[in-house]
Motif scaffolding. Structure first.
Motif, PDB file in Angstrom:
ATOM      1  N   LEU A  13      12.388   3.026  12.998  1.00 29.90           N
ATOM      2  CA  LEU A  13      13.705   3.101  12.372  1.00 29.90           C
ATOM      3  C   LEU A  13      14.469   1.781  12.451  1.00 29.90           C
ATOM      4  N   CYS A  14      14.141   0.937  13.421  1.00 30.82           N
ATOM      5  CA  CYS A  14      14.948  -0.274  13.594  1.00 30.82           C
ATOM      6  C   CYS A  14      14.128  -1.513  13.918  1.00 30.82           C
ATOM      7  N   MET A  15      12.802  -1.395  14.040  1.00 31.81           N
ATOM      8  CA  MET A  15      12.004  -2.550  14.459  1.00 31.81           C
ATOM      9  C   MET A  15      11.071  -3.007  13.347  1.00 31.81           C
ATOM     10  N   CYS A  16      10.759  -4.290  13.396  1.00 30.62           N
ATOM     11  CA  CYS A  16       9.870  -4.900  12.413  1.00 30.62           C
ATOM     12  C   CYS A  16       8.417  -4.552  12.751  1.00 30.62           C
ATOM     13  N   VAL A  17       7.646  -4.160  11.734  1.00 28.65           N
ATOM     14  CA  VAL A  17       6.250  -3.782  11.943  1.00 28.65           C
ATOM     15  C   VAL A  17       5.424  -4.980  12.414  1.00 28.65           C
ATOM     16  N   ILE A  18       5.817  -6.177  12.016  1.00 28.38           N
ATOM     17  CA  ILE A  18       5.024  -7.364  12.340  1.00 28.38           C
ATOM     18  C   ILE A  18       5.399  -7.953  13.704  1.00 28.38           C
ATOM     19  N   CYS A  19       6.700  -8.237  13.922  1.00 33.34           N
ATOM     20  CA  CYS A  19       7.107  -8.913  15.159  1.00 33.34           C
ATOM     21  C   CYS A  19       7.566  -7.949  16.241  1.00 33.34           C
TER      22      CYS A  19
ATOM     23  N   ASP B 212       8.459   2.055   0.599  1.00 31.32           N
ATOM     24  CA  ASP B 212       8.874   3.253  -0.126  1.00 31.32           C
ATOM     25  C   ASP B 212       8.156   4.497   0.363  1.00 31.32           C
ATOM     26  N   LEU B 213       6.970   4.338   0.933  1.00 34.86           N
ATOM     27  CA  LEU B 213       6.133   5.501   1.234  1.00 34.86           C
ATOM     28  C   LEU B 213       6.232   5.941   2.686  1.00 34.86           C
ATOM     29  N   CYS B 214       6.145   4.997   3.628  1.00 34.06           N
ATOM     30  CA  CYS B 214       6.128   5.382   5.045  1.00 34.06           C
ATOM     31  C   CYS B 214       7.425   5.087   5.776  1.00 34.06           C
ATOM     32  N   SER B 215       8.400   4.460   5.085  1.00 39.78           N
ATOM     33  CA  SER B 215       9.730   4.202   5.655  1.00 39.78           C
ATOM     34  C   SER B 215       9.693   3.273   6.864  1.00 39.78           C
ATOM     35  N   HIS B 216       8.671   2.445   7.007  1.00 37.45           N
ATOM     36  CA  HIS B 216       8.650   1.435   8.063  1.00 37.45           C
ATOM     37  C   HIS B 216       9.294   0.157   7.522  1.00 37.45           C
ATOM     38  N   TRP B 217       9.838  -0.647   8.455  1.00 33.96           N
ATOM     39  CA  TRP B 217      10.606  -1.821   8.064  1.00 33.96           C
ATOM     40  C   TRP B 217       9.927  -3.105   8.533  1.00 33.96           C
ATOM     41  N   THR B 218      10.164  -4.177   7.752  1.00 32.71           N
ATOM     42  CA  THR B 218       9.574  -5.482   8.055  1.00 32.71           C
ATOM     43  C   THR B 218      10.595  -6.570   7.763  1.00 32.71           C
ATOM     44  N   HIS B 219      10.684  -7.563   8.660  1.00 29.11           N
ATOM     45  CA  HIS B 219      11.515  -8.730   8.362  1.00 29.11           C
ATOM     46  C   HIS B 219      10.932  -9.476   7.155  1.00 29.11           C
ATOM     47  N   THR B 220      11.799  -9.902   6.276  1.00 30.70           N
ATOM     48  CA  THR B 220      11.340 -10.680   5.123  1.00 30.70           C
ATOM     49  C   THR B 220      10.655 -11.965   5.581  1.00 30.70           C
ATOM     50  N   ASP B 221      11.227 -12.638   6.571  1.00 27.55           N
ATOM     51  CA  ASP B 221      10.596 -13.858   7.097  1.00 27.55           C
ATOM     52  C   ASP B 221       9.200 -13.568   7.624  1.00 27.55           C
ATOM     53  N   CYS B 222       9.077 -12.472   8.382  1.00 30.14           N
ATOM     54  CA  CYS B 222       7.765 -12.129   8.940  1.00 30.14           C
ATOM     55  C   CYS B 222       6.767 -11.799   7.834  1.00 30.14           C
TER      56      CYS B 222
END
Length: 570
Positions: free
Chosen positions: A239-245, A261-271
């Motif tokens: 809900l609040c953390m980047c999948v990559i970092c 859109d599908l799994c609702s996970h979030w990622t920093h654009t930079d990452c």
């Protein structure tokens, strides 16, 4: 789907895409990353083509766990402000002396058994415990030269201990638990005096069963997600953390976060740019056209187009951005679409570069926001025209047009279903949060009642002690008065004794002298009688002898002297 630091609407829904990321309330606390090498989860950053992105800092500001300065508005369900009862005006703080045997250091807390340290900490005054927390804050803030090494050493000690389980931590002292959680997560907010989490929540954060983000505090895995990322990464919150970092921040309504859109996970654009998750490709709408910029989610390995997401973010959030935020967002979009092969993506890239130059030249941010929104409207009109006209200007056959309309409708319906499910999920989550908040309020009300009862009991005990002290003081005053009177009486008697002793000595001397005088008188009388008797006997002898032979002259001389002396005493 994206988010922005300047928006006042962190939970705004954007049709037909999913909700914009809500990073939680902003608060003026600072954090230290719990894993300084976790920016890419153990992978070396891959270099992308210069055509895909412009050079960005090695460590993006959006991928760091930092609490931005701003208004402190912490959610009820996650942060409880600990309002301590103010002491009475007549009470003064008491400084306690701590012996060397009772002192506890941060290293002791990190390496020694929980119950042993807890027992020692229960004997320590609050001032010493506050100094311990301030010492760890200084280490986490990196004020000293060796702060980073010291923090890494402490964290290695804590994370290598197998005895730190939920059961053993239940016996920990409150400050001891806060320090252990702060060392394990690297977040100094757990030491803040105005933020108080329950003992159970702190333990769950330590054992990775609750999100370490104080503004989130979701149970893990969040939303009961059992994907590979949520189940294998300790402490990860989708809900609040980047999948990559694996980090979080509080940027909301901004293009610096990309949501799947599908799994609702979030990622920093930079990452995503740095890790090659944003690339040129083809979407379901434009399978045969040139490559447009697509985002591939690491959690589910599915792709989402980015142009519509950027349009939604700007349409809903751009009017609320200030000058600095607008420039940052345009820079994000420019770096995203730098490598686009699609005509619309290239136009968007050129438009962002143009507006950034104009803003640097003095263009107002409101005007720039209107220009970019007008540009997105023009793109929509161009898309509508291209939908009706095929390649080379030929009209699309009615059957093909109906098929494409059906595809668009199906895509829209699918996204509306996703939005509906997201809203239902958020409603359930909000209801659970409300129930949790109500339970916490009830618990706090009970604690307040218990504290009031305890305070009343302590007040009664203090009053009783005051009464006893006053009684003892009165008794002491009475005994002191009697002692003073006894002292004065003793002094008087001593003076009387001294006077009588002087008088007795005088009487003794007088009686002694009188006795000696009477003895001398008697002896004188005796000698006088003896002399007279001798004189008489001598006279008789002289008369009978006819005046011849007068006796020994020396004896006569002695008797005459004695008689003279005796006559002198008369």
């Amino acid at each position: 789907m994206g988010t922005s630091s300047g928006s006042n609407h962190p939970h705004q829904m954007l049709p037909p895409r999913q909700q914009l990321r809500s990073g939680g309330p902003e608060t003026a606390l600072s954090l230290v990353s719990s894993d300084p090498h976790s920016s890419h989860e153990g992978q070396e950053p891959r270099s992308n083509s210069d055509a895909v992105r412009r050079e960005s800092p090695a460590e993006s500001a959006s991928s760091q766990e930092t609490w931005p300065l701003g208004e402190v508005s912490v959610a009820k369900k996650t942060v409880v402000v600990n309002k301590k009862t103010e002491p009475d005006s007549h009470e003064h703080p008491v400084m306690h002396h701590v012996s060397n045997a009772d002192k506890v250091s941060i290293r002791d807390i990190a390496r020694e058994r929980v119950e042993i340290v807890a027992e020692r900490m229960h004997r320590l005054p609050d001032e010493f415990l506050e100094e311990l927390k301030n010492g760890l804050k200084s280490i986490l803030e990196g004020n000293a030269a060796l702060s980073v090494d010291e923090f890494m050493f402490l964290q290695k000690l804590v994370q290598s201990r197998p005895d730190l389980t939920s059961t053993t931590l239940m016996r920990a002292h409150r400050v001891q638990l806060e320090i252990l959680v702060a060392i394990n997560t690297g977040i100094q907010a757990f030491l803040h005096p105005n933020i108080s989490l329950s003992q159970a929540n702190l333990i769950e954060v330590f054992v990775y069963k609750r999100c370490r983000n104080i503004a989130c505090q979701s149970q893990l895995p969040a939303d009961d997600c059992y994907c590979e990322v949520c189940t294998k990464r300790k402490g990860f919150c989708n809900l609040c953390m980047c999948v990559i970092c694996n980090k979080f921040d509080f940027s909301v309504n901004s293009c610096r976060w990309i949501g799947c859109d599908l799994c609702s996970h979030w990622t920093h654009t930079d990452c995503a740019i740095r890790d090659g998750q944003i690339t040129a490709g083809s979407s379901a709408k434009n399978a045969s056209g040139p490559g447009e910029m697509m985002f591939k989610c690491r959690a589910c390995n599915r792709t989402s187009e980015l142009l519509g997401w950027v349009r939604d973010v700007f349409q809903h959030c751009a009017p609320n951005w200030d000058r600095e935020s607008l420039v940052k967002e345009l820079d994000f979009v420019s770096r995203i679409f730098r490598g686009s092969e699609d005509q619309r993506g290239r136009k968007l890239f050129w438009k962002c570069e143009e507006l950034m130059e104009k803003i640097k030249g003095g263009l107002a941010e409101a005007t720039a926001a209107k220009l970019i929104l007008m540009f997105f409207q023009e793109i929509e009109l161009d898309s509508a025209k291209s939908f009706d006209i095929g390649e080379g200007g030929r009209l699309i056959a009615p059957q093909d047009a109906c098929s494409r309309i059906a595809e668009v409708v199906q895509e829209t319906l699918r996204k509306m279903e996703i939005v509906s499910e997201e809203k239902m999920r958020m409603f359930k989550k909000a209801r659970m949060a409300l129930e949790s908040c109500d339970r916490e309020l009830e618990d706090k009300a009970k604690e307040v009642a218990e504290m009031k009862a305890e305070r009343q009991k302590k007040k009664l005990q203090i009053d009783e002690l005051d009464r006893i002290v006053r009684l003892k003081q009165a008794e002491a005053d009475m005994f002191q008065l009697k002692a003073n009177e006894a002292k004065r009486e003793a002094e008087r008697l001593q003076r009387i004794v001294l006077a009588k002793m002087d008088k007795s000595e005088e009487e003794y001397a007088s009686n002694y002298l009188k006795q000696r005088l009477s003895e001398a008188e008697a002896e004188k009388q005796y000698l006088f009688e003896k002399i007279k008797l001798q004189e008489n006997s001598r006279a008789v002898s002289q008369s009978s002898g006819g005046g011849g032979g007068g006796g020994d002259p020396s004896q006569v001389l002695m008797y005459s002297k004695i008689r003279d002396l005796l006559q002198g005493y008369k």
